[in-house]
Design a protein around this motif. Structure first.
Motif, PDB file in Angstrom:
ATOM      1  N   THR A   1       0.514  -1.075  -0.141  1.00  0.00           N
ATOM      2  CA  THR A   1       0.230  -0.227   0.110  1.00  0.00           C
ATOM      3  C   THR A   1       0.967   1.333  -0.189  1.00  0.00           C
ATOM      4  O   THR A   1       0.328   2.231  -0.238  1.00  0.00           O
ATOM      5  CB  THR A   1      -1.092  -0.308   0.857  1.00  0.00           C
ATOM      6  OG1 THR A   1      -0.170  -0.318   2.578  1.00  0.00           O
ATOM      7  CG2 THR A   1      -1.911  -1.324   1.166  1.00  0.00           C
ATOM      8  N   ASN A   2       2.066   1.616   0.818  1.00  0.00           N
ATOM      9  CA  ASN A   2       3.221   2.278   0.508  1.00  0.00           C
ATOM     10  C   ASN A   2       1.827   3.750   1.504  1.00  0.00           C
ATOM     11  O   ASN A   2       2.461   5.137   0.876  1.00  0.00           O
ATOM     12  CB  ASN A   2       3.742   2.842  -1.284  1.00  0.00           C
ATOM     13  CG  ASN A   2       5.082   3.562  -0.754  1.00  0.00           C
ATOM     14  OD1 ASN A   2       5.755   3.109   0.609  1.00  0.00           O
ATOM     15  ND2 ASN A   2       5.060   3.809  -1.656  1.00  0.00           N
ATOM     16  N   PHE A   3       1.189   4.012   2.277  1.00  0.00           N
ATOM     17  CA  PHE A   3       0.604   4.710   2.753  1.00  0.00           C
ATOM     18  C   PHE A   3      -0.367   5.116   1.210  1.00  0.00           C
ATOM     19  O   PHE A   3      -0.336   6.999   2.088  1.00  0.00           O
ATOM     20  CB  PHE A   3       1.313   5.391   3.755  1.00  0.00           C
ATOM     21  CG  PHE A   3       2.509   4.566   4.714  1.00  0.00           C
ATOM     22  CD1 PHE A   3       2.266   4.364   5.935  1.00  0.00           C
ATOM     23  CD2 PHE A   3       3.541   4.198   4.597  1.00  0.00           C
ATOM     24  CE1 PHE A   3       2.309   4.846   7.181  1.00  0.00           C
ATOM     25  CE2 PHE A   3       4.372   3.734   5.658  1.00  0.00           C
ATOM     26  CZ  PHE A   3       3.212   3.702   7.210  1.00  0.00           C
ATOM     27  N   ALA A   4      -0.594   4.663   0.159  1.00  0.00           N
ATOM     28  CA  ALA A   4      -1.649   5.442  -0.301  1.00  0.00           C
ATOM     29  C   ALA A   4      -0.941   5.774  -0.943  1.00  0.00           C
ATOM     30  O   ALA A   4      -1.351   7.191  -1.725  1.00  0.00           O
ATOM     31  CB  ALA A   4      -2.771   6.074   0.247  1.00  0.00           C
ATOM     32  N   GLY A   5       0.777   6.051  -1.322  1.00  0.00           N
ATOM     33  CA  GLY A   5       1.550   6.774  -2.294  1.00  0.00           C
ATOM     34  C   GLY A   5       1.217   6.281  -3.381  1.00  0.00           C
ATOM     35  O   GLY A   5       0.735   5.104  -4.127  1.00  0.00           O
ATOM     36  N   GLU A   6       1.869   7.099  -4.125  1.00  0.00           N
ATOM     37  CA  GLU A   6       1.766   7.064  -6.187  1.00  0.00           C
ATOM     38  C   GLU A   6       2.003   5.874  -5.992  1.00  0.00           C
ATOM     39  O   GLU A   6       2.089   5.159  -7.366  1.00  0.00           O
ATOM     40  CB  GLU A   6       1.969   8.227  -6.815  1.00  0.00           C
ATOM     41  CG  GLU A   6       0.562   9.189  -6.456  1.00  0.00           C
ATOM     42  CD  GLU A   6       0.938  10.543  -7.041  1.00  0.00           C
ATOM     43  OE1 GLU A   6       2.055  10.471  -7.938  1.00  0.00           O
ATOM     44  OE2 GLU A   6       1.200  11.822  -6.319  1.00  0.00           O
ATOM     45  N   ARG A   7       3.485   5.303  -5.532  1.00  0.00           N
ATOM     46  CA  ARG A   7       4.501   5.122  -6.133  1.00  0.00           C
ATOM     47  C   ARG A   7       4.691   3.385  -4.934  1.00  0.00           C
ATOM     48  O   ARG A   7       4.025   3.771  -4.346  1.00  0.00           O
ATOM     49  CB  ARG A   7       6.088   4.863  -6.643  1.00  0.00           C
ATOM     50  CG  ARG A   7       6.051   6.510  -7.127  1.00  0.00           C
ATOM     51  CD  ARG A   7       7.417   6.904  -6.662  1.00  0.00           C
ATOM     52  NE  ARG A   7       8.345   5.800  -7.258  1.00  0.00           N
ATOM     53  CZ  ARG A   7       9.831   6.333  -6.839  1.00  0.00           C
ATOM     54  NH1 ARG A   7      10.048   7.168  -6.864  1.00  0.00           N
ATOM     55  NH2 ARG A   7      10.597   5.273  -7.597  1.00  0.00           N
ATOM     56  N   HIS A   8       4.402   2.313  -6.181  1.00  0.00           N
ATOM     57  CA  HIS A   8       5.275   0.827  -5.558  1.00  0.00           C
ATOM     58  C   HIS A   8       6.252   1.075  -3.654  1.00  0.00           C
ATOM     59  O   HIS A   8       7.349   1.648  -4.453  1.00  0.00           O
ATOM     60  CB  HIS A   8       4.635  -0.037  -6.278  1.00  0.00           C
ATOM     61  CG  HIS A   8       3.701   0.039  -6.908  1.00  0.00           C
ATOM     62  ND1 HIS A   8       2.813  -1.403  -6.361  1.00  0.00           N
ATOM     63  CD2 HIS A   8       4.011  -0.088  -8.748  1.00  0.00           C
ATOM     64  CE1 HIS A   8       1.851  -1.300  -7.959  1.00  0.00           C
ATOM     65  NE2 HIS A   8       2.358  -0.499  -9.018  1.00  0.00           N
TER      66      HIS A   8
END
Length: 165
Positions: free
Chosen positions: A86-93
């Protein structure tokens, strides 16, 4: 009787979906997590107080260097675990997902016990069922995928039996 963990989850889960958490969580939590892990010799993970947690040990996709990532996981029966990038809902994986795609044989540490695993990407046909399982543990977690604008990589970690007798 309601468990303290269930109450804490009910209070904290909505906070993890706020802009403040998504901004500062990726900055603050890894350092705090590393400190607690060192302090307890790997026996306690801060995130593990609320949800099942593990440390994923991967090989860097480009560097070939060992990499560690503390993650929430969802038990999937027969010793398997599901992890979501999820990456804290970040744009990048997150980098650990790229590492698993390049080197699917990895290791995990759960409650100070290290074991080898093989990672496989969850098929599109299974995604909804897997997300439902994850959200039974942490309600609203799929919101990270919706808010990130990308398809979150979901992996199943299958334990590999040691060759030693």
């Amino acid at each position: 009787m309601v468990r303290v963990v269930d109450v804490a989850r009910a209070v904290l889960a909505p906070l993890t979906r706020t802009r403040v958490f998504r901004r500062w969580g990726p900055i603050v939590l890894p350092s705090v997590e590393r400190f607690v892990t060192r302090l307890t010799g790997g026996r306690v993970q801060l995130s593990g107080l609320l949800v099942p947690s593990l440390v994923l040990h991967t090989t860097g996709a480009r560097s070939g260097e060992p990499r560690d990532a503390p993650l929430m996981y969802t038990p999937d029966g027969q010793g398997r675990a599901i992890v979501a990038g999820t990456n804290f809902a970040g744009e990048r994986h997150p980098a650990w997902t790229t590492n698993l795609l390049a080197h699917p044989d990895a290791a995990i540490t759960v409650r100070a016990r290290r074991m080898r695993v093989h990672a496989s990407l969850i098929a599109d046909t299974e995604r909804d069922a897997v997300w439902a399982r994850i959200e039974r543990q942490w309600p609203g977690y799929r919101g990270y995928e919706r808010d990130s604008g990308r398809t979150v990589r979901l992996f199943r970690l299958q334990p590999i039996a040691d060759d030693a007798p």
